[in-house]
Every structure is written in C-alpha cells, then in structure tokens.
Motif scaffolding. Structure first.
Motif, PDB file in Angstrom:
ATOM      1  N   VAL A  49       0.864  -1.181   0.000  1.00 22.57           N
ATOM      2  CA  VAL A  49       0.000   0.000   0.000  1.00 22.57           C
ATOM      3  C   VAL A  49       0.900   1.230   0.000  1.00 22.57           C
ATOM      4  O   VAL A  49       1.979   1.235   0.617  1.00 22.57           O
ATOM      5  CB  VAL A  49      -0.946   0.015   1.219  1.00 22.57           C
ATOM      6  CG1 VAL A  49      -0.181  -0.038   2.529  1.00 22.57           C
ATOM      7  CG2 VAL A  49      -1.835   1.262   1.194  1.00 22.57           C
ATOM      8  N   SER A  74      -3.638   0.407  -3.179  1.00 29.53           N
ATOM      9  CA  SER A  74      -3.031  -0.916  -3.134  1.00 29.53           C
ATOM     10  C   SER A  74      -2.868  -1.419  -4.556  1.00 29.53           C
ATOM     11  O   SER A  74      -3.557  -0.960  -5.472  1.00 29.53           O
ATOM     12  CB  SER A  74      -3.897  -1.890  -2.331  1.00 29.53           C
ATOM     13  OG  SER A  74      -4.000  -1.483  -0.982  1.00 29.53           O
ATOM     14  N   TRP A 121      -5.731   0.103  -6.968  1.00 32.05           N
ATOM     15  CA  TRP A 121      -7.019   0.234  -6.293  1.00 32.05           C
ATOM     16  C   TRP A 121      -6.958   1.330  -5.238  1.00 32.05           C
ATOM     17  O   TRP A 121      -6.098   1.318  -4.357  1.00 32.05           O
ATOM     18  CB  TRP A 121      -7.402  -1.085  -5.625  1.00 32.05           C
ATOM     19  CG  TRP A 121      -7.669  -2.181  -6.600  1.00 32.05           C
ATOM     20  CD1 TRP A 121      -6.742  -3.004  -7.184  1.00 32.05           C
ATOM     21  CD2 TRP A 121      -8.931  -2.558  -7.147  1.00 32.05           C
ATOM     22  NE1 TRP A 121      -7.361  -3.875  -8.051  1.00 32.05           N
ATOM     23  CE2 TRP A 121      -8.701  -3.625  -8.052  1.00 32.05           C
ATOM     24  CE3 TRP A 121     -10.240  -2.102  -6.962  1.00 32.05           C
ATOM     25  CZ2 TRP A 121      -9.735  -4.245  -8.751  1.00 32.05           C
ATOM     26  CZ3 TRP A 121     -11.263  -2.727  -7.658  1.00 32.05           C
ATOM     27  CH2 TRP A 121     -11.004  -3.779  -8.540  1.00 32.05           C
ATOM     28  N   ASN A 123      -8.036   3.090  -1.935  1.00 32.11           N
ATOM     29  CA  ASN A 123      -8.563   2.595  -0.670  1.00 32.11           C
ATOM     30  C   ASN A 123      -9.454   3.614   0.013  1.00 32.11           C
ATOM     31  O   ASN A 123      -9.243   4.820  -0.093  1.00 32.11           O
ATOM     32  CB  ASN A 123      -7.417   2.240   0.281  1.00 32.11           C
ATOM     33  CG  ASN A 123      -6.671   0.998  -0.142  1.00 32.11           C
ATOM     34  OD1 ASN A 123      -7.246  -0.072  -0.264  1.00 32.11           O
ATOM     35  ND2 ASN A 123      -5.371   1.133  -0.386  1.00 32.11           N
ATOM     36  N   ASP A 124     -10.432   3.107   0.739  1.00 36.74           N
ATOM     37  CA  ASP A 124     -11.251   3.937   1.610  1.00 36.74           C
ATOM     38  C   ASP A 124     -10.366   4.374   2.780  1.00 36.74           C
ATOM     39  O   ASP A 124      -9.774   3.524   3.455  1.00 36.74           O
ATOM     40  CB  ASP A 124     -12.444   3.121   2.111  1.00 36.74           C
ATOM     41  CG  ASP A 124     -13.423   3.965   2.917  1.00 36.74           C
ATOM     42  OD1 ASP A 124     -12.972   4.734   3.791  1.00 36.74           O
ATOM     43  OD2 ASP A 124     -14.629   3.838   2.677  1.00 36.74           O
ATOM     44  N   MET A 132      -4.509  -2.467   4.539  1.00 36.34           N
ATOM     45  CA  MET A 132      -4.564  -2.204   3.101  1.00 36.34           C
ATOM     46  C   MET A 132      -3.537  -3.010   2.317  1.00 36.34           C
ATOM     47  O   MET A 132      -3.712  -3.257   1.129  1.00 36.34           O
ATOM     48  CB  MET A 132      -4.347  -0.710   2.822  1.00 36.34           C
ATOM     49  CG  MET A 132      -5.440   0.191   3.332  1.00 36.34           C
ATOM     50  SD  MET A 132      -5.053   1.919   2.961  1.00 36.34           S
ATOM     51  CE  MET A 132      -6.417   2.768   3.759  1.00 36.34           C
ATOM     52  N   ALA A 135      -4.685  -6.745   0.939  1.00 38.53           N
ATOM     53  CA  ALA A 135      -5.887  -6.802   0.107  1.00 38.53           C
ATOM     54  C   ALA A 135      -5.913  -8.058  -0.754  1.00 38.53           C
ATOM     55  O   ALA A 135      -6.980  -8.593  -1.044  1.00 38.53           O
ATOM     56  CB  ALA A 135      -5.962  -5.550  -0.777  1.00 38.53           C
TER      57      ALA A 135
END
Length: 213
Positions: A49, A74, A121, A123-124, A132, A135
């Motif tokens: 991450v 990520s 991707w 991440n929230d 993270m 994932a």
C-alpha cells in the motif's frame, strides 16, 4: 535503488506498508519455483500500500480511473494486458500475457514503486493502513467464498493461514450459519477463535469414532 519514473500508464507511490507473502519467503530461500520464475536483480514484494506521488505524464483524467496524487492505493499482483482473448471476454484473472508484480517486474519492497493504473485500487481512508497491504489474500478469500453461496450453510476451512483466516471471516460476513476451522498449530487455532470462527479443531474427526455435523 533509484526512484523509478512512472510510465504513461503507471503511478508512482511512496510505499507506506508491505506484507510478506509465502511466495516472498520462497524467493528469499531460492526454492526451485523461485529459481524457475525470478530473474535477478529484481525488487520483490507484491502486497503493498502506498501514497500516489506522481502519475504518468500523458495520463488524462479519462484514463486515470479516478486516481489523484495523494490517494492511498493498493496494487493487484496480477497485471493483465487488457488485449488478449481472455481479457476481452472479462477473464482478466487468466490473462494470456499475465505479468506478476514483484515477480516478473519490480515490486514493493522499496521506498518507492510504480504500479500500472489498471491494477491500482484506491482505498477507503477509513481502513487501517496495515490492513490495506493484505488486500490480495483478502481478495482471494472473497473470491472463493462468494462463489460458494455460503449464506445459511456450514463452512469448513482447512488450514488457517492468512487466506484461510480471511475466508472464515468473509464466510461469517456473507451469512454462513457456522464456520469451523482446522489447523494443527495451536497458535493459528487461537487466531481463528479471536477473529470469530465458531469452532476450531486440530484435525478432522475419525470417521469411525467421531461425528462431524
């Protein structure tokens, strides 16, 4: 190593956290699999991450897939080409020209790494950063559990490594009536209890003397 320069379809991240996969341990120990797949020198590490600090020069708003500098992202390990038959019919996970992050190209065990935008991707921000970077094993668990239609069913997880533990948690989240884990090592059995498995066993019951229902 020098800070890599992102290509036109890549982002450059400042690595915040990275996880060690069993594959990475195999590479470190130079197993026959590693010797047959890795061509040193290479930066390994594929569960990572990081924060985006640069986006490829010719990436437009349309092709950036909503990514911006400062986003925490990520990387997916399996880098698909997007052009072969399997990709075109939606089977990106079995791309005919698959490239592996941290195996076939430099990965994330460094201060900085480049990642293709198509396998990045966002991440929230509510997710803990240390979560993270795992994932991928979580994604593997989600993939297999959602294929199994587990709602209302009893689920048996054999082997309580990271992916097995994730599978149990995902099964509970998807409505399994009971999740049972089996593992010879006590340490991982205790982990399973702590993350919500309903029952944890050291081995499968003896078919002649025990019942398992």
């Amino acid at each position: 190593i020098p800070v890599p320069i992102p290509k036109n379809d890549e982002v450059l991240i400042k690595v915040l956290n990275a996880s060690i996969c069993g594959t990475d341990i195999g590479i470190y120990n130079w197993t026959p699999w590693a010797a047959g797949h890795i061509k040193p020198p290479i930066v390994i590490g594929h569960e990572v991450v990081g924060k985006i600090i640069q986006i490829g020069d010719s990436v437009s708003t349309k092709t950036s897939q909503g990514l911006s500098i400062g986003d925490i992202v990520s990387s997916e390990t399996h880098i698909y080409c997007g052009n072969c038959y399997q990709c075109k019919v939606g089977n990106l996970h079995v791309c005919e020209k698959m490239e592996l992050f941290g195996i076939g190209r430099n990965g994330g065990f460094a201060e900085y790494a480049t990642i293709p935008i198509r396998t990045t991707w966002k991440n929230d921000p509510s997710i803990p950063v240390e979560a993270m970077s795992v994932a991928e094993p979580l994604g593997n668990a989600v993939h297999v559990i959602t294929k199994g239609n587990v709602a209302g069913k009893k689920v048996l997880v054999i082997g309580l490594g990271p992916t097995g533990l994730c599978a149990g948690m995902v099964a509970k989240a998807y409505g399994a009536s009971e999740v049972v884990g089996i593992n010879r090592g006590e340490y991982r059995r205790e982990l399973a209890k702590n993350v919500g498995f309903d029952r944890v066993l050291e081995k499968l019951p003896d078919a002649e003397n025990d019942t398992f229902d």
